[in-house]
Design an enzyme around this catalytic site. Structure first.
Site, PDB file in Angstrom:
ATOM      1  N   ASN A   1      -6.846   4.243 -11.729  1.00  0.00           N
ATOM      2  CA  ASN A   1      -5.832   3.225 -11.463  1.00  0.00           C
ATOM      3  C   ASN A   1      -4.454   3.798 -11.753  1.00  0.00           C
ATOM      4  O   ASN A   1      -4.318   4.660 -12.630  1.00  0.00           O
ATOM      5  CB  ASN A   1      -6.064   1.995 -12.358  1.00  0.00           C
ATOM      6  CG  ASN A   1      -5.036   0.904 -12.116  1.00  0.00           C
ATOM      7  OD1 ASN A   1      -4.697   0.580 -10.971  1.00  0.00           O
ATOM      8  ND2 ASN A   1      -4.486   0.349 -13.197  1.00  0.00           N
TER       9      ASN A   1
ATOM     10  N   ASP B   1      -6.067  -1.777 -18.318  1.00  0.00           N
ATOM     11  CA  ASP B   1      -5.046  -0.727 -18.456  1.00  0.00           C
ATOM     12  C   ASP B   1      -5.222   0.097 -19.733  1.00  0.00           C
ATOM     13  O   ASP B   1      -4.244   0.505 -20.368  1.00  0.00           O
ATOM     14  CB  ASP B   1      -3.632  -1.346 -18.436  1.00  0.00           C
ATOM     15  CG  ASP B   1      -3.351  -2.122 -17.165  1.00  0.00           C
ATOM     16  OD1 ASP B   1      -2.610  -3.132 -17.216  1.00  0.00           O
ATOM     17  OD2 ASP B   1      -3.905  -1.737 -16.111  1.00  0.00           O
TER      18      ASP B   1
ATOM     19  N   SER C   1       1.593   5.648 -15.205  1.00  0.00           N
ATOM     20  CA  SER C   1       0.416   6.332 -15.735  1.00  0.00           C
ATOM     21  C   SER C   1      -0.744   6.195 -14.768  1.00  0.00           C
ATOM     22  O   SER C   1      -0.935   5.130 -14.173  1.00  0.00           O
ATOM     23  CB  SER C   1      -0.005   5.691 -17.070  1.00  0.00           C
ATOM     24  OG  SER C   1       1.076   5.606 -17.968  1.00  0.00           O
TER      25      SER C   1
ATOM     26  N   ARG D   1     -16.027 -14.048 -10.272  1.00  0.00           N
ATOM     27  CA  ARG D   1     -15.785 -12.616 -10.048  1.00  0.00           C
ATOM     28  C   ARG D   1     -17.065 -11.913  -9.606  1.00  0.00           C
ATOM     29  O   ARG D   1     -17.031 -10.994  -8.800  1.00  0.00           O
ATOM     30  CB  ARG D   1     -15.254 -11.970 -11.331  1.00  0.00           C
ATOM     31  CG  ARG D   1     -13.858 -12.411 -11.728  1.00  0.00           C
ATOM     32  CD  ARG D   1     -13.433 -11.796 -13.056  1.00  0.00           C
ATOM     33  NE  ARG D   1     -12.261 -12.450 -13.608  1.00  0.00           N
ATOM     34  CZ  ARG D   1     -11.016 -12.150 -13.236  1.00  0.00           C
ATOM     35  NH1 ARG D   1     -10.812 -11.242 -12.322  1.00  0.00           N
ATOM     36  NH2 ARG D   1      -9.985 -12.777 -13.766  1.00  0.00           N
TER      37      ARG D   1
ATOM     38  N   LEU E   1     -11.166  -6.374 -12.715  1.00  0.00           N
ATOM     39  CA  LEU E   1     -12.592  -6.211 -12.437  1.00  0.00           C
ATOM     40  C   LEU E   1     -13.405  -6.455 -13.711  1.00  0.00           C
ATOM     41  O   LEU E   1     -12.939  -6.219 -14.817  1.00  0.00           O
ATOM     42  CB  LEU E   1     -12.830  -4.808 -11.878  1.00  0.00           C
ATOM     43  CG  LEU E   1     -12.106  -4.551 -10.547  1.00  0.00           C
ATOM     44  CD1 LEU E   1     -12.006  -3.073 -10.253  1.00  0.00           C
ATOM     45  CD2 LEU E   1     -12.811  -5.288  -9.406  1.00  0.00           C
TER      46      LEU E   1
ATOM     47  N   MET F   1      -4.483  -5.899  -7.551  1.00  0.00           N
ATOM     48  CA  MET F   1      -4.048  -6.845  -8.586  1.00  0.00           C
ATOM     49  C   MET F   1      -5.142  -7.783  -9.078  1.00  0.00           C
ATOM     50  O   MET F   1      -4.838  -8.854  -9.625  1.00  0.00           O
ATOM     51  CB  MET F   1      -2.838  -7.642  -8.073  1.00  0.00           C
ATOM     52  CG  MET F   1      -1.675  -6.777  -7.637  1.00  0.00           C
ATOM     53  SD  MET F   1      -1.172  -5.562  -8.879  1.00  0.00           S
ATOM     54  CE  MET F   1      -0.257  -6.598  -9.984  1.00  0.00           C
ATOM     55  N   ARG F   2      -6.429  -7.389  -8.892  1.00  0.00           N
ATOM     56  CA  ARG F   2      -7.516  -8.196  -9.441  1.00  0.00           C
ATOM     57  C   ARG F   2      -8.113  -7.455 -10.636  1.00  0.00           C
ATOM     58  O   ARG F   2      -8.319  -6.242 -10.578  1.00  0.00           O
ATOM     59  CB  ARG F   2      -8.610  -8.444  -8.390  1.00  0.00           C
ATOM     60  CG  ARG F   2      -8.170  -9.152  -7.143  1.00  0.00           C
ATOM     61  CD  ARG F   2      -7.545 -10.480  -7.411  1.00  0.00           C
ATOM     62  NE  ARG F   2      -8.468 -11.391  -8.097  1.00  0.00           N
ATOM     63  CZ  ARG F   2      -8.094 -12.545  -8.636  1.00  0.00           C
ATOM     64  NH1 ARG F   2      -6.810 -12.892  -8.609  1.00  0.00           N
ATOM     65  NH2 ARG F   2      -8.950 -13.323  -9.231  1.00  0.00           N
TER      66      ARG F   2
ATOM     67  N   HIS G   1      -0.697   2.584 -13.037  1.00  0.00           N
ATOM     68  CA  HIS G   1      -0.053   1.462 -13.727  1.00  0.00           C
ATOM     69  C   HIS G   1       1.417   1.799 -13.961  1.00  0.00           C
ATOM     70  O   HIS G   1       1.722   2.903 -14.436  1.00  0.00           O
ATOM     71  CB  HIS G   1      -0.747   1.199 -15.062  1.00  0.00           C
ATOM     72  CG  HIS G   1      -0.172   0.041 -15.808  1.00  0.00           C
ATOM     73  ND1 HIS G   1      -0.389  -1.269 -15.435  1.00  0.00           N
ATOM     74  CD2 HIS G   1       0.631   0.001 -16.894  1.00  0.00           C
ATOM     75  CE1 HIS G   1       0.246  -2.067 -16.267  1.00  0.00           C
ATOM     76  NE2 HIS G   1       0.891  -1.327 -17.157  1.00  0.00           N
TER      77      HIS G   1
ATOM     78  N   GLY H   1       0.761  -1.243   0.000  1.00  0.00           N
ATOM     79  CA  GLY H   1       0.000   0.000   0.000  1.00  0.00           C
ATOM     80  C   GLY H   1       0.788   1.288   0.000  1.00  0.00           C
ATOM     81  O   GLY H   1       0.328   2.292   0.537  1.00  0.00           O
ATOM     82  N   SER H   2       1.959   1.313  -0.625  1.00  0.00           N
ATOM     83  CA  SER H   2       2.732   2.568  -0.628  1.00  0.00           C
ATOM     84  C   SER H   2       2.017   3.659  -1.416  1.00  0.00           C
ATOM     85  O   SER H   2       2.039   4.828  -1.026  1.00  0.00           O
ATOM     86  CB  SER H   2       4.145   2.340  -1.181  1.00  0.00           C
ATOM     87  OG  SER H   2       4.122   2.097  -2.571  1.00  0.00           O
ATOM     88  N   ASN H   3       1.343   3.298  -2.503  1.00  0.00           N
ATOM     89  CA  ASN H   3       0.567   4.305  -3.247  1.00  0.00           C
ATOM     90  C   ASN H   3      -0.635   4.766  -2.423  1.00  0.00           C
ATOM     91  O   ASN H   3      -0.988   5.940  -2.425  1.00  0.00           O
ATOM     92  CB  ASN H   3       0.103   3.733  -4.590  1.00  0.00           C
ATOM     93  CG  ASN H   3       1.169   3.838  -5.648  1.00  0.00           C
ATOM     94  OD1 ASN H   3       1.498   4.935  -6.087  1.00  0.00           O
ATOM     95  ND2 ASN H   3       1.731   2.715  -6.034  1.00  0.00           N
TER      96      ASN H   3
HETATM   97  C1  GRF Z   1       3.003  -0.339  -7.930  1.00  0.00           C
HETATM   98  O1  GRF Z   1       4.123  -0.260  -8.776  1.00  0.00           O
HETATM   99  C2  GRF Z   1       1.762  -0.187  -8.772  1.00  0.00           C
HETATM  100  O2  GRF Z   1       1.918   0.630  -9.910  1.00  0.00           O
HETATM  101  C3  GRF Z   1       1.531  -1.576  -9.196  1.00  0.00           C
HETATM  102  O3  GRF Z   1       1.829  -2.363  -8.061  1.00  0.00           O
HETATM  103  C4  GRF Z   1       2.835  -1.710  -7.313  1.00  0.00           C
HETATM  104  C5  GRF Z   1       2.284  -1.760  -5.913  1.00  0.00           C
HETATM  105  O4  GRF Z   1       2.681  -0.803  -5.099  1.00  0.00           O
HETATM  106  N1  GRF Z   1       0.186  -1.827  -9.664  1.00  0.00           N
HETATM  107  P1  GRF Z   1       1.998  -0.493  -3.670  1.00  0.00           P
HETATM  108  O5  GRF Z   1       1.197  -1.696  -3.243  1.00  0.00           O
HETATM  109  O6  GRF Z   1       1.145   0.702  -3.851  1.00  0.00           O
HETATM  110  O7  GRF Z   1       3.166  -0.243  -2.769  1.00  0.00           O
END
Ligand code: GRF
Length: 190
Positions: free
Chosen positions: A107, A145, A136, A65, A93, A90-91, A109, A12-14
């Site tokens: 999203n 994507d 992006s 799903r 949809l 990473m799922r 990417h 979850g860094s983003n």
């Molecule tokens: C990131 O590079 C994001 O672009 C990709 O997965 C990675 C996960 O990063 N989809 P985090 O879980 O947000 O740290």
């Protein structure tokens, strides 16, 4: 104030970069939920520590799903977000779910779309001999994507780079790009 739900699958860094940005009142948004497709997603505890409600819906508990997404939709109805931000989710949809959230789901990417949709983006950029890579932010549509691009950031590919080197360099840009793209998107929605 725009209500934002964030979907994650891992650390979850983003997600954290979005939470940090939303602490600024001028951002105009508040996080109402962090949802993961596994209770083992490390980002859940980080969101919890920030006082953001969390939920885990494990896709492996569902035979298809539609069942997985029906449970997600039930939880979303409790928190009533205006927007969903996929952040390392990473799922894939379904078209039905993405249609319900058309123009309301973003999203991030790790490539310069439309190049390298899908997985292993950094290795593919290296294998192609690219001199630059990046990330992006786009609106989510039924095609993976593929939705309208809201923002991009570029980094150089350096001699001797491994996919991990490149991923680390791109991730730094992701953490800046996603908050900026979300802020602009919210401002434009008015
Ligand atoms: C990131 O590079 C994001 O672009 C990709 O997965 C990675 C996960 O990063 N989809 P985090 O879980 O947000 O740290």
């Amino acid at each position: 104030m725009t209500r934002v739900a964030i979907f994650i699958s891992g650390g979850g860094s983003n997600m954290l970069s979005l939470l940090d940005a939303m602490e600024d009142p001028s951002f105009g948004a508040e996080p109402v939920l962090v949802l993961a497709n596994s209770s083992k997603a490390g980002g859940l505890a980080k969101a919890d520590a920030r006082g953001v409600p969390t939920a885990a819906v494990d896709h492996r508990d569902y035979s298809d799903r539609a069942g997985f997404e029906a449970e997600i939709s039930k939880i979303l109805a409790q928190y009533n977000p205006d927007l969903i931000c996929l952040a390392g989710f990473m799922r894939v949809l379904t078209p039905e779910f993405t249609a319900q959230w058309e123009n309301r789901m973003l999203n991030i990417h790790p490539s310069l779309l439309p190049k390298y949709k899908g997985l292993h983006t950094h290795q593919r950029a290296l294998d192609a001999g690219d001199t630059e890579a990046g990330c992006s932010v786009h609106l989510v549509t039924a095609a993976l994507d593929d939705g309208p691009i809201l923002g991009q950031a570029r980094v150089p590919v350096l001699d001797g780079d491994t996919a991990d080197d490149l991923a680390a360099r791109v991730l730094v840009e992701e953490h800046k790009l996603y908050p900026t793209a979300l802020r602009n998107f919210i401002a434009q929605r008015g």
